[in-house]
Design an enzyme around this catalytic site. Structure first.
Site, PDB file in Angstrom:
ATOM      1  N   GLN A 130      -1.915 -31.314  64.047  1.00 50.76           N
ATOM      2  CA  GLN A 130      -2.478 -31.130  62.714  1.00 50.76           C
ATOM      3  C   GLN A 130      -3.987 -30.908  62.795  1.00 50.76           C
ATOM      4  OE1 GLN A 130      -0.767 -30.896  59.858  1.00 50.76           O
ATOM      5  NE2 GLN A 130       1.220 -31.255  60.826  1.00 50.76           N
ATOM      6  N   ARG A 139      -9.063 -20.696  58.249  1.00 47.47           N
ATOM      7  CA  ARG A 139      -7.856 -21.124  57.530  1.00 47.47           C
ATOM      8  C   ARG A 139      -8.218 -22.041  56.376  1.00 47.47           C
ATOM      9  NH1 ARG A 139      -4.897 -25.922  57.922  1.00 47.47           N
ATOM     10  NH2 ARG A 139      -2.636 -25.773  57.606  1.00 47.47           N
ATOM     11  N   GLY A 163       6.051 -27.437  53.333  1.00 44.84           N
ATOM     12  CA  GLY A 163       5.527 -27.714  54.663  1.00 44.84           C
ATOM     13  C   GLY A 163       4.138 -28.303  54.547  1.00 44.84           C
ATOM     14  N   GLU A 185       7.395 -32.378  53.167  1.00 44.28           N
ATOM     15  CA  GLU A 185       7.141 -32.331  54.610  1.00 44.28           C
ATOM     16  C   GLU A 185       8.342 -32.927  55.343  1.00 44.28           C
ATOM     17  OE1 GLU A 185       5.965 -32.149  58.405  1.00 44.28           O
ATOM     18  OE2 GLU A 185       4.965 -31.135  56.744  1.00 44.28           O
ATOM     19  N   GLU A 214      14.216 -26.592  51.261  1.00 43.28           N
ATOM     20  CA  GLU A 214      15.349 -25.755  50.873  1.00 43.28           C
ATOM     21  C   GLU A 214      16.369 -26.535  50.053  1.00 43.28           C
ATOM     22  OE1 GLU A 214      17.250 -23.372  53.786  1.00 43.28           O
ATOM     23  OE2 GLU A 214      15.398 -22.892  54.844  1.00 43.28           O
ATOM     24  N   GLU A 228       1.333 -22.837  53.866  1.00 42.27           N
ATOM     25  CA  GLU A 228       0.747 -22.166  55.030  1.00 42.27           C
ATOM     26  C   GLU A 228       1.883 -21.970  56.026  1.00 42.27           C
ATOM     27  OE1 GLU A 228       0.093 -21.278  58.235  1.00 42.27           O
ATOM     28  OE2 GLU A 228      -1.248 -22.937  58.775  1.00 42.27           O
ATOM     29  N   GLU A 237       8.233 -17.653  64.179  1.00 43.25           N
ATOM     30  CA  GLU A 237       8.660 -18.945  63.633  1.00 43.25           C
ATOM     31  C   GLU A 237       9.634 -18.794  62.480  1.00 43.25           C
ATOM     32  OE1 GLU A 237       5.569 -21.760  62.740  1.00 43.25           O
ATOM     33  OE2 GLU A 237       4.253 -20.796  64.190  1.00 43.25           O
TER      34      GLU A 237
END
Length: 468
Positions: A130, A139, A163, A185, A214, A228, A237
């Protein structure tokens, strides 16, 4: 035993040494296995070599030497939602990953999900990973500017952070005036996010949820989704797949996404230092094989020369047929970068993000140069509100400076010597790997048209790379 010389010295003929030789051969096998597993692992975002402890977290992944560990990025996308205070075990029967497993039995599906977790989720539960993203100033500045400069888009709105990681985007959304923020998360980083959000915002402003974005259930659709989700060269990914599903299920018809568009770019480059290093490592690896086989043959009576070609091919694939993380400079670009794919996040479909279909490129060479390969990167744009705030763009191009995404470099086996006026044109293609939906195969076919030559058919070149 830590190196081959120790093994070979220990194996010198000695009285009654047969048992010892058997042990030594077993040790040699273990050593070679460790060597294969412990090649230098490089952070996919910063190029930082990881120590053995960090690298071991990703040992079960099929990895590129240049891009490992994988940017482990499930973060809130797999497994049912559960309260942060009761994180519970990973639900290995969840179906979110199973949709990517083709005709497997139950055991294979569970194993596939475990591998997917090891290769993708795992590092996001660590603060060191992180930190790598949080210290990326480009970013952070882009997301902070896009959110805080557009309070009209957040005031009294409901926001979903997909996320969420440490919850930074959620905190900014709350400070920009959001009425309620849901921070989703998947990993245990959610526990840290809950503490960070509680420390930085009023009670109840942000609800941190550990589980699958989801599958998460909310009281109603949200006004804004922030996320992000971008991987290297944008699509690696495949987190965008999950964002699309969340968008279709939880975003209001007139809702906003941050970012809202994304573009992939492709360029011919001259990365001579990177190419030289890779070539040197390749040549060293190939040269090491013959002394090794000679030693094994003379000391243990086993001739491995029958595998000379296979070993060389393996090393070429390892060093030259894999994309590599690089941080290029503007001077490394040959010709003008070409846009190969553009995505509107409000309308993009799952089919759209499977890859890049036969994108044409054409680069005009301005000065004599050794082109060592191709490179790819991306830009994203954010919505702007009625306050006429300047548009915010997050770019990972060489001109934009350092980011932890860097660029993906696709090296040629041998550089192309080009002259001013030469034209390199062809087609590139990018498709998901057969091994995992989170990695890609990239291929290119091209011709070099020499300035002043009227040859009716210049030779055609082609190359294929794994982007793991």
């Amino acid at each position: 035993v830590t190196k081959p010389s120790d093994i070979l010295m220990a194996a010198r003929p000695q009285p009654h040494g047969l048992g010892k030789c058997v042990i030594v051969m077993a040790s040699l096998a273990i050593y070679l296995t460790q060597v294969c597993r412990n090649r230098p692992r490089v952070s996919v975002r910063s190029g930082i070599k990881l120590d053995a402890k960090q690298a071991s977290r990703h040992a079960s992944c099929v990895q590129s030497p240049q891009n490992s560990p994988r940017r482990s990025r499930y973060r809130g996308l797999i497994g049912g939602a559960q309260p942060v205070d009761k994180p519970g075990p990973i639900n290995m029967d969840d179906s979110a990953v199973m949709r990517y497993v083709f005709e497997t039995n139950g055991t294979e599906a569970v194993e596939a999900k475990k591998r997917d977790f090891d290769c993708y989720f795992s590092s996001y539960a660590y603060l060191y990973h992180q930190k790598e993203m949080l210290q990326d100033e480009s970013r952070m500045a882009a997301y902070h500017g896009a959110i805080m400069s557009n309070p009209a888009l957040f005031r009294n709105k409901t926001v979903l952070d997909v996320g969420a990681g440490t919850g930074v985007l959620s905190i900014w959304a709350s400070k920009a005036g959001a009425q309620k923020v849901y921070a989703v998360e998947y990993t245990d980083m959610a526990k840290f996010a809950k503490r960070i959000c509680a420390y930085n915002t009023p009670p109840g402003a942000i609800e941190v949820m550990q589980g699958s974005a989801e599958k998460i259930e909310l009281p109603s659709r949200v006004d804004v989704i922030v996320s992000e989700w971008m991987g290297m060269f944008l699509l690696r990914e495949s987190m965008l797949d999950s964002l699309i599903r969340v968008r279709d299920r939880l975003l209001k018809p007139d809702g906003l996404l941050f970012p809202s568009t994304a573009t992939m770019l492709w360029s011919l480059v001259t990365a001579e230092t990177e190419h030289s290093n890779a070539s040197s490592e390749l040549n060293d690896a190939i040269r090491s094989w013959r002394p090794f086989t000679g030693t094994v043959s003379s000391m243990f009576g086993v001739n491995l020369e029958v595998l000379d070609k296979e070993f060389e091919d393996e090393q070429i694939s390892y060093y030259m047929n894999q994309s590599r993380w690089v941080q290029l400079t503007p001077e490394d670009i040959v010709g003008y970068p070409m846009e190969i794919k553009s995505l509107d996040l409000n309308t993009v479909t799952l089919k759209d993000v499977r890859g890049v279909e036969k994108a044409r490129f054409r680069f005009e060479v301005e000065s004599e140069v050794n082109a060592t390969g191709f490179a790819g990167w991306f830009t994203t744009h954010f919505p702007t509100g009625p306050d006429e705030a300047p548009p915010v763009v997050l770019s990972t191009s060489p001109e934009a400076g350092t980011t932890h995404w860097g660029q993906q470099y696709f090296p040629l086996r041998e550089p192309m010597h080009l002259f001013a006026g030469d034209i390199v044109e062809g087609v590139m293609d990018m498709q998901r790997s057969n091994q995992t939906h989170r990695t890609y195969m990239v291929s290119a076919t091209w011709k070099v048209h020499r300035a002043g030559e009227n040859a009716s058919g210049p030779p055609e070149y082609s190359k294929r790379w794994n982007m793991e």
